[in-house]
Scaffold this motif. Structure first.
Motif, PDB file in Angstrom:
ATOM      1  N   PHE A 110       1.139  -1.185  -0.121  1.00  0.00           N
ATOM      2  CA  PHE A 110      -0.038   0.042  -0.076  1.00  0.00           C
ATOM      3  C   PHE A 110       0.793   1.151  -0.153  1.00  0.00           C
ATOM      4  O   PHE A 110       1.804   1.318   0.719  1.00  0.00           O
ATOM      5  N   THR A 144      -9.714   0.752   3.643  1.00  0.00           N
ATOM      6  CA  THR A 144      -9.720  -0.517   2.788  1.00  0.00           C
ATOM      7  C   THR A 144      -7.735  -0.943   3.117  1.00  0.00           C
ATOM      8  O   THR A 144      -8.117  -2.888   3.623  1.00  0.00           O
ATOM      9  N   VAL A 145      -7.305   0.295   3.389  1.00  0.00           N
ATOM     10  CA  VAL A 145      -6.351  -0.621   3.893  1.00  0.00           C
ATOM     11  C   VAL A 145      -6.197  -1.105   5.694  1.00  0.00           C
ATOM     12  O   VAL A 145      -5.785  -2.371   5.725  1.00  0.00           O
ATOM     13  N   ARG A 190      -7.450   2.431  -0.625  1.00  0.00           N
ATOM     14  CA  ARG A 190      -5.806   2.522  -0.184  1.00  0.00           C
ATOM     15  C   ARG A 190      -4.345   2.542  -0.539  1.00  0.00           C
ATOM     16  O   ARG A 190      -3.573   2.167  -1.345  1.00  0.00           O
ATOM     17  N   GLN A 372      -3.972  -5.384  -3.722  1.00  0.00           N
ATOM     18  CA  GLN A 372      -4.862  -4.261  -2.786  1.00  0.00           C
ATOM     19  C   GLN A 372      -4.757  -3.415  -4.299  1.00  0.00           C
ATOM     20  O   GLN A 372      -6.177  -2.586  -3.733  1.00  0.00           O
ATOM     21  N   GLN A 373      -4.384  -2.825  -5.696  1.00  0.00           N
ATOM     22  CA  GLN A 373      -5.831  -2.457  -6.490  1.00  0.00           C
ATOM     23  C   GLN A 373      -6.328  -2.467  -7.363  1.00  0.00           C
ATOM     24  O   GLN A 373      -5.358  -3.627  -8.275  1.00  0.00           O
TER      25      GLN A 373
END
Length: 419
Positions: A110, A144-145, A190, A372-373
């Motif tokens: 991230f 999200t993180v 994110r 994560q994307q």
């Protein structure tokens, strides 16, 4: 007389025909749903993730790369620009908001973005817990993180150099979580956000070591040489940022500011909507081609259903005539045929929807830049309803054309010929 049961038995009676009809129809549905979902995802990236960003100012290079790196955070930056030069541009009266960002580190994939407290306003992001960054080495997390890494307020992390997760170049300065943002369904979810000072201080450590070595090496130089060295040292101390995100007060800014920056400075100005619009225009050619292929397969599928249904009605003319003698009306016989077609479309649509979801998620997981994307957006109910209505309409027309023999059925002639 139970029309549903008869329709189900007819489908079971010819399993190969039923399977082929469902498979061909589901193939066209997969392509239609997949293309529509990809288009929707791309449009969402442009509309949502750009937020209120009208212009991105950064180092010379590819304008599209600058946009992807600074606005969507799915590419590497084109370089750094001088912070003082960027601040001078932000004083232009046509600029409503100018937000500097600086990055180059990550935590478990991230990105960590150094910026000001105005950055969250670009995406209308609000705090869910905690408070804003008030001093160096404090961070706030995108929703999200926080969820994926199971981080909470008060936790500390160690960032890694670069934009890809690694355990080699880990910084020694701890970053403390002081806030968590509410979910926005935008790129900020994110990101890990801190202030510019945190980024600068984290990367100044190596510079200080190099400066001390240089000072020892040049202790014997004369005063004039020491003065020149001091000026060079001050020049190296000038702070840099990755890019400047700009919001205009009025449309006049679009016409003048980008041209002046590109012509008279060593920086470049890129318009996000223009650059991403060009990208969409190029990729849309391929998407349109696949869409036409999907419509062609749908047409072939409907033609297959028409031929098969027409053939079935002709072959089962005697059975249908017998049903008429037992009291069944033409309308009931027509309903029976439509029920068969409706069930084929229903199962084909379910199969197509399931396979589309599995296929797209598999493809995206293989080609996405980091795990994560996530760029894939779910289709809303109205989109699904629109595609389903179109497919049902096409099949309805095919079946409607195939039931002509039932409408003109002559029971006595059919029974006498059969005998």
């Amino acid at each position: 007389m139970n029309i549903w049961k008869i329709s189900i038995r007819n489908i079971k009676f010819k399993p190969l025909y039923s399977f082929l009809s469902i498979f061909i129809l589901s193939l066209s549905i997969i392509l239609l749903l997949g293309i529509h979902q990809l288009k929707k995802s791309f449009e969402t990236q442009i509309e949502n993730n750009l937020g209120q960003i009208d212009l991105v100012i950064g180092a010379k290079g590819s304008p599209l790369q600058l946009i992807l790196a600074s606005a969507l955070h799915i590419d590497t930056p084109t370089g750094n620009i001088n912070y003082d030069d960027a601040k001078k541009i932000s004083k232009n009266p046509m600029i409503k908001l100018a937000v500097p960002i600086s990055y180059g580190d990550n935590y478990k994939g991230f990105r960590i973005v150094g910026t000001t407290n105005q950055y969250t306003s670009l995406y209308n992001a609000e705090l869910e817990n905690g408070h804003r960054v008030k001093k160096s080495m404090e961070i706030i997390l995108g929703n999200t993180v926080a969820k994926k890494l199971n981080l909470k307020i008060g936790d500390s992390i160690l960032s890694s150099h670069g934009l890809i997760e690694n355990n080699i170049e880990v910084h020694s300065d701890q970053l403390k979580v002081v806030g968590i943002l509410k979910p926005t369904q935008k790129v900020i979810d994110r990101l890990i956000i801190t202030n510019l000072e945190s980024i600068w201080e984290t990367h100044d450590h190596d510079n200080k070591i190099n400066t001390e070595e240089n000072d020892k090496k040049h202790e014997h130089h004369e005063k004039h040489e020491e003065h020149e060295e001091h000026e060079e040292h001050e020049e190296h101390e000038d702070k840099e940022i990755t890019s400047l995100l700009v919001t205009f007060k009025n449309p006049r800014g679009f016409l003048t500011i980008p041209r002046k920056i590109n012509k008279y400075t060593n920086m470049q100005a890129a318009l996000p909507k223009y650059e991403l619009g060009k990208l969409y225009k190029y990729t849309n050619i391929g998407l349109q081609t696949i869409s036409w292929i999907a419509y062609l397969i749908l047409l072939i599928s409907c033609l297959t259903i028409f031929i098969s249904t027409y053939k079935m009605v002709k072959e089962r003319a005697f059975d249908l005539a017998i049903l008429r003698t037992y009291g069944a009306s033409n309308f009931q016989l027509i309903k029976m045929v439509f029920y068969e077609g409706g069930m084929i479309v229903f199962f084909a649509f379910l199969l197509g929807l399931l396979l589309t979801k599995i296929t797209l998620e598999t493809i995206v997981s293989l080609i996405q830049i980091s795990n994560q994307q996530i760029i894939l957006q779910e289709l809303i109910f109205t989109d699904l309803l629109q595609i389903a209505s179109f497919v049902f309409s096409m099949v309805f027309i095919s079946i409607l054309l195939a039931i002509y023999p039932i409408i003109n059925m002559n029971i006595s002639t059919i029974l006498s010929n059969e005998k």
